[in-house]
Design a protein around this motif. Structure first.
Motif, short mmCIF file in Angstrom:
data_model
loop_
_atom_site.label_atom_id
_atom_site.label_comp_id
_atom_site.label_asym_id
_atom_site.label_seq_id
_atom_site.Cartn_x
_atom_site.Cartn_y
_atom_site.Cartn_z
N LYS A 23 26.14 28.01 41.90
CA LYS A 23 26.11 27.59 43.31
C LYS A 23 27.28 28.12 44.13
O LYS A 23 27.35 27.89 45.32
N SER A 24 28.25 28.77 43.48
CA SER A 24 29.42 29.22 44.22
C SER A 24 29.81 30.64 43.83
O SER A 24 29.39 31.15 42.80
N PHE A 25 30.61 31.26 44.67
CA PHE A 25 31.09 32.61 44.42
C PHE A 25 32.60 32.57 44.25
O PHE A 25 33.22 31.59 44.66
N PRO A 26 33.19 33.56 43.61
CA PRO A 26 32.54 34.74 43.05
C PRO A 26 31.74 34.40 41.79
O PRO A 26 32.10 33.50 41.03
N ILE A 27 30.67 35.13 41.59
CA ILE A 27 29.79 34.92 40.45
C ILE A 27 30.51 35.38 39.19
O ILE A 27 31.07 36.48 39.15
N ASN A 28 30.50 34.56 38.16
CA ASN A 28 31.18 34.90 36.91
C ASN A 28 30.19 35.57 35.96
O ASN A 28 29.45 34.90 35.25
N VAL A 29 30.19 36.91 35.97
CA VAL A 29 29.24 37.64 35.13
C VAL A 29 29.56 37.49 33.64
O VAL A 29 28.65 37.56 32.81
N ASP A 30 30.83 37.27 33.30
CA ASP A 30 31.18 37.06 31.90
C ASP A 30 30.50 35.80 31.37
O ASP A 30 29.95 35.80 30.26
N GLU A 31 30.55 34.72 32.16
CA GLU A 31 29.89 33.47 31.75
C GLU A 31 28.38 33.64 31.68
O GLU A 31 27.74 33.07 30.79
N ILE A 32 27.81 34.38 32.61
CA ILE A 32 26.36 34.62 32.57
C ILE A 32 25.99 35.32 31.28
O ILE A 32 25.06 34.92 30.58
N CYS A 33 26.72 36.38 30.95
CA CYS A 33 26.45 37.11 29.71
C CYS A 33 26.60 36.21 28.49
O CYS A 33 25.75 36.22 27.59
N GLU A 34 27.67 35.43 28.48
CA GLU A 34 27.89 34.52 27.35
C GLU A 34 26.73 33.54 27.20
O GLU A 34 26.25 33.31 26.10
N SER A 35 26.25 32.98 28.31
CA SER A 35 25.15 32.01 28.25
C SER A 35 23.86 32.66 27.78
O SER A 35 22.99 31.99 27.23
N GLU A 73 36.49 50.72 30.18
CA GLU A 73 37.74 49.96 30.28
C GLU A 73 38.73 50.56 31.26
O GLU A 73 39.65 49.87 31.70
N SER A 74 38.54 51.81 31.66
CA SER A 74 39.47 52.42 32.61
C SER A 74 39.10 52.14 34.06
O SER A 74 39.87 52.48 34.96
N ASP A 75 37.95 51.53 34.29
CA ASP A 75 37.54 51.19 35.66
C ASP A 75 38.28 49.96 36.16
O ASP A 75 38.63 49.07 35.38
N PRO A 76 38.47 49.86 37.49
CA PRO A 76 39.08 48.65 38.05
C PRO A 76 38.18 47.43 37.80
O PRO A 76 36.96 47.57 37.61
N PRO A 77 38.77 46.24 37.78
CA PRO A 77 37.99 45.02 37.49
C PRO A 77 36.74 44.83 38.36
O PRO A 77 35.69 44.45 37.84
N VAL A 78 36.83 45.13 39.67
CA VAL A 78 35.64 44.94 40.51
C VAL A 78 34.53 45.91 40.12
O VAL A 78 33.35 45.58 40.18
N ARG A 79 34.89 47.11 39.69
CA ARG A 79 33.89 48.09 39.24
C ARG A 79 33.26 47.63 37.92
O ARG A 79 32.06 47.75 37.72
N ARG A 80 34.09 47.09 37.03
CA ARG A 80 33.55 46.60 35.74
C ARG A 80 32.58 45.45 35.98
O ARG A 80 31.54 45.37 35.33
N ARG A 81 32.89 44.56 36.93
CA ARG A 81 32.00 43.44 37.25
C ARG A 81 30.64 43.96 37.74
O ARG A 81 29.59 43.47 37.34
N PHE A 82 30.68 44.97 38.63
CA PHE A 82 29.43 45.52 39.14
C PHE A 82 28.65 46.20 38.00
O PHE A 82 27.42 46.06 37.91
N THR A 83 29.36 46.90 37.13
CA THR A 83 28.69 47.55 36.00
C THR A 83 28.02 46.53 35.10
O THR A 83 26.87 46.73 34.67
N ILE A 84 28.70 45.43 34.81
CA ILE A 84 28.09 44.38 33.97
C ILE A 84 26.83 43.85 34.65
O ILE A 84 25.78 43.70 34.01
N ALA A 85 26.91 43.58 35.96
CA ALA A 85 25.74 43.08 36.69
C ALA A 85 24.62 44.13 36.70
O ALA A 85 23.44 43.80 36.56
#
Length: 173
Positions: A23-35, A73-85
């Protein structure tokens, strides 16, 4: 056809967020993957990139025993988040669930085909859900691009594309 495809990616991302009660942002893609039982593996792709002469953002490997997303792993965190999504987009949109075959997708930067565009649309809706972006945007007296990007923990490029797709005006400083 393109309109139907966009609808499918958006509704699948929206359904996933609803199913997980996000229900809130920023969306936690790590938690989504874990679930979902999907492992995230930061990886060094330099050797593969040198061989193929293209930058790699990530990869999805699924089998009957495991589901893994590999992210540069060499990408910035925001890029890694988009890649995971994005790789989650491949998982939900293109993954064959027969339980036997290993499915691999590798996301090379600059390569674009229908499946890559679909995964990008899924990722945009997952990280920047239309309803949340519109609500946050409407509450800003000055809709600053960098503030919205920071709020959703995405790159300014990703937020600019999302705002343009939604027809929302913004200010770039």
């Amino acid at each position: 056809m393109e309109t139907t495809a966009k609808f499918d990616e958006i509704t699948r991302a929206s359904h996933l967020l609803n199913y997980l009660k996000v229900k809130s942002f920023p969306i936690n893609v790590d938690e989504i993957c874990e679930s979902l039982g999907i492992s995230i593996n930061p990886s060094d792709f330099r050797e593969i990139e040198a061989t193929h002469q293209h930058k790699i953002s990530g990869a999805l490997i699924t089998s009957k025993d495991s589901n893994d997303i590999f992210v540069n792993e060499s990408d910035p965190p925001v890029r890694r988040r988009f890649t995971i999504a994005h790789e989650l987009g491949h998982y939900f949109l293109h993954h064959k669930r027969d339980g036997e075959n290993e499915i691999t997708t590798v996301s090379f930067r600059g390569k674009s085909n229908r499946e890559e565009r679909e995964a990008d649309l899924f990722a945009a809706e997952l990280l920047m859900p239309e309803s949340m972006v519109r609500e946050r945007h409407s509450k800003m007296s000055l809709p600053l691009l960098w503030v919205l990007a920071d709020n959703f923990n995405v790159s300014r490029i990703a937020m600019r594309k999302r705002l343009n797709a939604l027809g929302l005006r913004y200010i770039e400083l």
